[in-house]
Design a protein around this motif. Sequence first.
Motif, PDB file in Angstrom:
ATOM      1  N   VAL A 184       0.866  -1.190   0.000  1.00  0.00           N
ATOM      2  CA  VAL A 184       0.000   0.000   0.000  1.00  0.00           C
ATOM      3  C   VAL A 184       0.902   1.239   0.000  1.00  0.00           C
ATOM      4  CG1 VAL A 184      -1.465   1.321   1.593  1.00  0.00           C
ATOM      5  CG2 VAL A 184      -2.119  -0.991   0.896  1.00  0.00           C
ATOM      6  N   HIS A 185       2.024   1.123   0.676  1.00  0.00           N
ATOM      7  CA  HIS A 185       3.098   2.122   0.586  1.00  0.00           C
ATOM      8  C   HIS A 185       4.299   1.465  -0.089  1.00  0.00           C
ATOM      9  CE1 HIS A 185       0.810   3.972   4.084  1.00  0.00           C
ATOM     10  NE2 HIS A 185       0.668   4.787   3.057  1.00  0.00           N
ATOM     11  N   GLY A 186       4.795   2.108  -1.140  1.00  0.00           N
ATOM     12  CA  GLY A 186       5.783   1.472  -2.016  1.00  0.00           C
ATOM     13  C   GLY A 186       7.146   1.238  -1.402  1.00  0.00           C
ATOM     14  N   ASN A 187       7.411   1.832  -0.246  1.00  0.00           N
ATOM     15  CA  ASN A 187       8.730   1.672   0.387  1.00  0.00           C
ATOM     16  C   ASN A 187       8.686   0.706   1.568  1.00  0.00           C
ATOM     17  OD1 ASN A 187       7.175   3.358   1.987  1.00  0.00           O
ATOM     18  ND2 ASN A 187       8.907   4.627   2.633  1.00  0.00           N
ATOM     19  N   GLU A 188       7.570  -0.009   1.739  1.00  0.00           N
ATOM     20  CA  GLU A 188       7.405  -0.893   2.893  1.00  0.00           C
ATOM     21  C   GLU A 188       7.544  -2.338   2.427  1.00  0.00           C
ATOM     22  OE1 GLU A 188       3.766   0.411   4.800  1.00  0.00           O
ATOM     23  OE2 GLU A 188       4.610   2.404   5.158  1.00  0.00           O
ATOM     24  N   LEU A 189       8.737  -2.889   2.659  1.00  0.00           N
ATOM     25  CA  LEU A 189       9.131  -4.125   1.978  1.00  0.00           C
ATOM     26  C   LEU A 189       8.583  -5.397   2.609  1.00  0.00           C
ATOM     27  CD1 LEU A 189      12.902  -3.267   1.302  1.00  0.00           C
ATOM     28  CD2 LEU A 189      10.912  -2.766  -0.126  1.00  0.00           C
ATOM     29  N   ILE A 234      -0.605  -5.232   5.254  1.00  0.00           N
ATOM     30  CA  ILE A 234       0.715  -5.325   5.898  1.00  0.00           C
ATOM     31  C   ILE A 234       1.550  -4.079   5.609  1.00  0.00           C
ATOM     32  CG2 ILE A 234       2.811  -6.705   6.113  1.00  0.00           C
ATOM     33  CD1 ILE A 234       1.169  -9.108   5.051  1.00  0.00           C
ATOM     34  N   HIS A 235       1.953  -3.407   6.680  1.00  0.00           N
ATOM     35  CA  HIS A 235       2.736  -2.161   6.597  1.00  0.00           C
ATOM     36  C   HIS A 235       3.972  -2.226   7.483  1.00  0.00           C
ATOM     37  CE1 HIS A 235      -0.331   0.666   4.780  1.00  0.00           C
ATOM     38  NE2 HIS A 235      -1.059  -0.405   5.008  1.00  0.00           N
ATOM     39  N   SER A 236       4.776  -1.156   7.388  1.00  0.00           N
ATOM     40  CA  SER A 236       5.883  -0.952   8.317  1.00  0.00           C
ATOM     41  C   SER A 236       5.970   0.537   8.629  1.00  0.00           C
ATOM     42  CB  SER A 236       7.186  -1.484   7.715  1.00  0.00           C
ATOM     43  OG  SER A 236       7.404  -0.929   6.432  1.00  0.00           O
ATOM     44  N   MET A 237       6.871   0.892   9.554  1.00  0.00           N
ATOM     45  CA  MET A 237       6.876   2.247  10.133  1.00  0.00           C
ATOM     46  C   MET A 237       8.184   2.983   9.872  1.00  0.00           C
ATOM     47  SD  MET A 237       5.080   1.538  13.842  1.00  0.00           S
ATOM     48  CE  MET A 237       5.863  -0.021  14.236  1.00  0.00           C
ATOM     49  N   SER A 284       9.849   6.367  -2.487  1.00  0.00           N
ATOM     50  CA  SER A 284       8.897   5.512  -3.198  1.00  0.00           C
ATOM     51  C   SER A 284       7.653   5.193  -2.369  1.00  0.00           C
ATOM     52  CB  SER A 284       9.580   4.213  -3.635  1.00  0.00           C
ATOM     53  OG  SER A 284      10.054   3.512  -2.504  1.00  0.00           O
ATOM     54  N   ARG A 285       7.355   6.001  -1.355  1.00  0.00           N
ATOM     55  CA  ARG A 285       6.143   5.761  -0.559  1.00  0.00           C
ATOM     56  C   ARG A 285       4.897   5.822  -1.449  1.00  0.00           C
ATOM     57  NH1 ARG A 285       4.031   5.868   4.666  1.00  0.00           N
ATOM     58  NH2 ARG A 285       2.139   7.061   4.980  1.00  0.00           N
ATOM     59  N   TYR A 286       4.848   6.815  -2.329  1.00  0.00           N
ATOM     60  CA  TYR A 286       3.749   6.902  -3.288  1.00  0.00           C
ATOM     61  C   TYR A 286       4.214   7.653  -4.525  1.00  0.00           C
ATOM     62  CZ  TYR A 286       3.090  11.402  -0.821  1.00  0.00           C
ATOM     63  OH  TYR A 286       3.272  12.626  -0.244  1.00  0.00           O
TER      64      TYR A 286
HETATM   65 ZN   LIG Z   1       2.372   2.037   5.457  1.00  0.00          ZN
END
Ligand SMILES: [Zn+2]
Length: 316
Positions: free
Chosen positions: A45-50, A136-139, A92-94
Amino acid sequence: MASPYPVNLQAPDITPYREGNTGVDYVTTFDSGNTGPHVMLTALVHGNELCGAITLDFLLRNDVRPTRGKLTLGFMNVAAYENFNPADPDSSRYVDEDFNRVWDPQVLDGDRKSAELKRARQVRPIIDKVDYLLDIHSMQHPTVPLLLCGPAEKGRKLARTISFPPHVVSDVGHAAGRRLRDYGEFADETSAKNALLIECGQHWEPSSEAVAKEMALRFLAHYDVIDRQFVSDHLPAEAPASQQLIQVSGPVTIETDSFKFTEAFRGMEVIERAGTVIGYDGDQAIRTPYDNCVLIMPSRRLRKGESAVRFGRVVE
Ligand SMILES: [Zn+2]
């Protein structure tokens, strides 16, 4: 401001999953042929969250299939992810706007155009068919994993039942726009549909990968939709610890072009005294609203209209 944290995860090659089988690129649905729920896991959903992409890649490479109902695995903001660069991993978050702030039906049905809205409109008919979603995300900062269960009791109950990770946050999201987790019937207390958002740790730390895989397996095991042997082969042996529920009272939405925190908060700090100044929005002091206030996910993106931080209190 560049991220102070190193990239210690490898961004997986997801191009083998482009074609999928749903008519929507990078979304694959497996149908068991048996009755049962439709469960979906979303990543990127966020492009930098691997960590989410690594988890879906892990499930796909292991040929995980549903034993009942349907299982959909979806890589969401692929256009942003295609720009992922370990030398500049924040960028690359969005592409045009935050994919996780566009999930209001009026916005999706409206005239606004962006790379993210285009993608959201593509995947929306599939999301509409899903019963249970794990996003699934990260911070930005390395803190304990957080399970965001939304404001409804059904989300809190699901978090308690899955009993992982140890910290659960019940919140209404952001002023800037609705999250995927809060879309449609996921947010409707009278619907059986349900969704959770997991923040697995800092974007590029290896522990976030382990948390994402564990959460995905516990979510799939909760609905009993994949092979139990595969779950037990890949889950840590120890039972999950007890949980703490943090009730968020609301986001601090930035109103000026000059927001500053008084300290380099990372998140999960407990501020003992109500009225403690934790930042300034222009000239306006931002004070904690109650004793033992927990700071949830302070942001480094301190832009007008976005959430600077959320305040929460431990309720159970
Ligand atoms: Zn996120």
